[in-house]
Design a protein around this motif. Structure first.
Motif, PDB file in Angstrom:
ATOM      1  N   SER A 193      62.243  38.475  48.923  1.00 34.42           N
ATOM      2  CA  SER A 193      61.149  37.864  49.669  1.00 34.42           C
ATOM      3  C   SER A 193      59.818  38.043  48.935  1.00 34.42           C
ATOM      4  O   SER A 193      59.055  37.092  48.747  1.00 34.42           O
ATOM      5  N   GLU A 194      59.543  39.272  48.507  1.00 34.30           N
ATOM      6  CA  GLU A 194      58.287  39.535  47.787  1.00 34.30           C
ATOM      7  C   GLU A 194      58.278  38.882  46.418  1.00 34.30           C
ATOM      8  O   GLU A 194      57.296  38.269  46.015  1.00 34.30           O
ATOM      9  N   GLY A 195      59.388  38.998  45.706  1.00 32.33           N
ATOM     10  CA  GLY A 195      59.454  38.451  44.346  1.00 32.33           C
ATOM     11  C   GLY A 195      59.357  36.941  44.299  1.00 32.33           C
ATOM     12  O   GLY A 195      58.818  36.373  43.348  1.00 32.33           O
ATOM     13  N   LEU A 196      59.846  36.278  45.328  1.00 34.95           N
ATOM     14  CA  LEU A 196      59.827  34.818  45.354  1.00 34.95           C
ATOM     15  C   LEU A 196      58.636  34.246  46.120  1.00 34.95           C
ATOM     16  O   LEU A 196      58.452  33.031  46.151  1.00 34.95           O
ATOM     17  N   SER A 197      57.827  35.132  46.755  1.00 31.15           N
ATOM     18  CA  SER A 197      56.735  34.636  47.586  1.00 31.15           C
ATOM     19  C   SER A 197      55.602  34.013  46.780  1.00 31.15           C
ATOM     20  O   SER A 197      54.969  33.075  47.228  1.00 31.15           O
ATOM     21  N   ASP A 198      55.336  34.558  45.611  1.00 32.15           N
ATOM     22  CA  ASP A 198      54.337  33.944  44.739  1.00 32.15           C
ATOM     23  C   ASP A 198      54.493  34.529  43.347  1.00 32.15           C
ATOM     24  O   ASP A 198      54.917  35.675  43.190  1.00 32.15           O
ATOM     25  N   ASP A 199      54.184  33.723  42.345  1.00 28.78           N
ATOM     26  CA  ASP A 199      54.383  34.177  40.960  1.00 28.78           C
ATOM     27  C   ASP A 199      53.202  34.996  40.438  1.00 28.78           C
ATOM     28  O   ASP A 199      53.208  35.454  39.307  1.00 28.78           O
ATOM     29  N   GLY A 200      52.195  35.190  41.265  1.00 32.44           N
ATOM     30  CA  GLY A 200      51.041  35.992  40.885  1.00 32.44           C
ATOM     31  C   GLY A 200      49.953  35.220  40.170  1.00 32.44           C
ATOM     32  O   GLY A 200      48.846  35.729  40.018  1.00 32.44           O
ATOM     33  N   ALA A 201      50.240  34.004  39.728  1.00 31.24           N
ATOM     34  CA  ALA A 201      49.255  33.235  38.965  1.00 31.24           C
ATOM     35  C   ALA A 201      48.051  32.854  39.825  1.00 31.24           C
ATOM     36  O   ALA A 201      46.910  32.967  39.387  1.00 31.24           O
ATOM     37  N   LEU A 202      48.299  32.394  41.043  1.00 32.04           N
ATOM     38  CA  LEU A 202      47.198  31.968  41.911  1.00 32.04           C
ATOM     39  C   LEU A 202      46.502  33.145  42.585  1.00 32.04           C
ATOM     40  O   LEU A 202      45.292  33.135  42.768  1.00 32.04           O
ATOM     41  N   THR A 203      47.267  34.142  42.971  1.00 30.73           N
ATOM     42  CA  THR A 203      46.707  35.229  43.763  1.00 30.73           C
ATOM     43  C   THR A 203      46.282  36.436  42.947  1.00 30.73           C
ATOM     44  O   THR A 203      45.571  37.300  43.454  1.00 30.73           O
ATOM     45  N   GLY A 204      46.742  36.550  41.711  1.00 30.11           N
ATOM     46  CA  GLY A 204      46.433  37.730  40.902  1.00 30.11           C
ATOM     47  C   GLY A 204      47.191  38.968  41.328  1.00 30.11           C
ATOM     48  O   GLY A 204      46.805  40.079  41.007  1.00 30.11           O
ATOM     49  N   ARG A 205      48.279  38.771  42.066  1.00 28.29           N
ATOM     50  CA  ARG A 205      49.042  39.903  42.592  1.00 28.29           C
ATOM     51  C   ARG A 205      50.005  40.474  41.567  1.00 28.29           C
ATOM     52  O   ARG A 205      50.745  41.391  41.864  1.00 28.29           O
TER      53      ARG A 205
END
Length: 171
Positions: free
Chosen positions: A75-87
């Protein structure tokens, strides 16, 4: 409301490295720990009250912790790739979240290694209480949440899930 605004200003005043640590490590870890600690309460305690067999509770708790850990990792790994959020790296966040979810569910399962279910339950109650206090402290330390408010929020959430498990297990 003023306390919330004050807490937000503390977070926004953190330097870049602190924010990255919060976004990439603390938040995914805290999310996992909270999910693992709380979501596994119902199946573990329902099984304990329904069967009165420590070994069965241990197996259900282990299965719940492993399943929740895998689910939260994806769930966490697929929720966002970090590019937009900087996570940050989604694989790292997924591993942190999944590992902490497993840990949160597994810790209060360990007492059921004890054959006497009543003794195991007593120890499990203590472990759950400690888990909830640790979660409250992490929220206080890293998420600018007041300790008392955090305790109330976490204990109410955990208490509701625990009560559901006891009610279902005694039905």
């Amino acid at each position: 409301m003023s306390e919330i605004l004050s807490d937000l200003s503390k977070l926004s005043g953190a330097n870049g490295d602190e924010k990255q640590f919060l976004l990439r490590v603390v938040q995914p870890g805290l999310s996992g720990l909270m999910d693992g600690s709380v979501s596994t309460l119902a199946p573990i305690f329902a099984t304990a009250f329904a069967t009165h067999k420590s070994h069965t509770v241990l197996l259900v708790g282990l299965a719940a912790a492993v399943g929740a850990g895998i689910s939260m990792a994806f769930s966490e790994g697929l929720s966002d790739d970090g590019a937009l959020t900087g996570r940050g790296n989604p694989v790292a966040r997924g591993l942190i979240t999944g590992g902490m979810t497993f840990l949160g569910g597994f810790l209060h399962t360990l007492p059921f290694l004890i054959q006497n279910v009543h003794t195991a339950l007593t120890l499990a109650y203590l472990v759950v209480g400690l888990e909830l206090l640790v979660i409250s402290w992490i929220r206080y330390k890293y998420m600018a949440t007041g300790f008392a408010l955090s305790c109330i929020q976490v204990i109410v959430g955990g208490g509701l899930v625990f009560a559901a498990g006891v009610l279902i297990g005694n039905s």
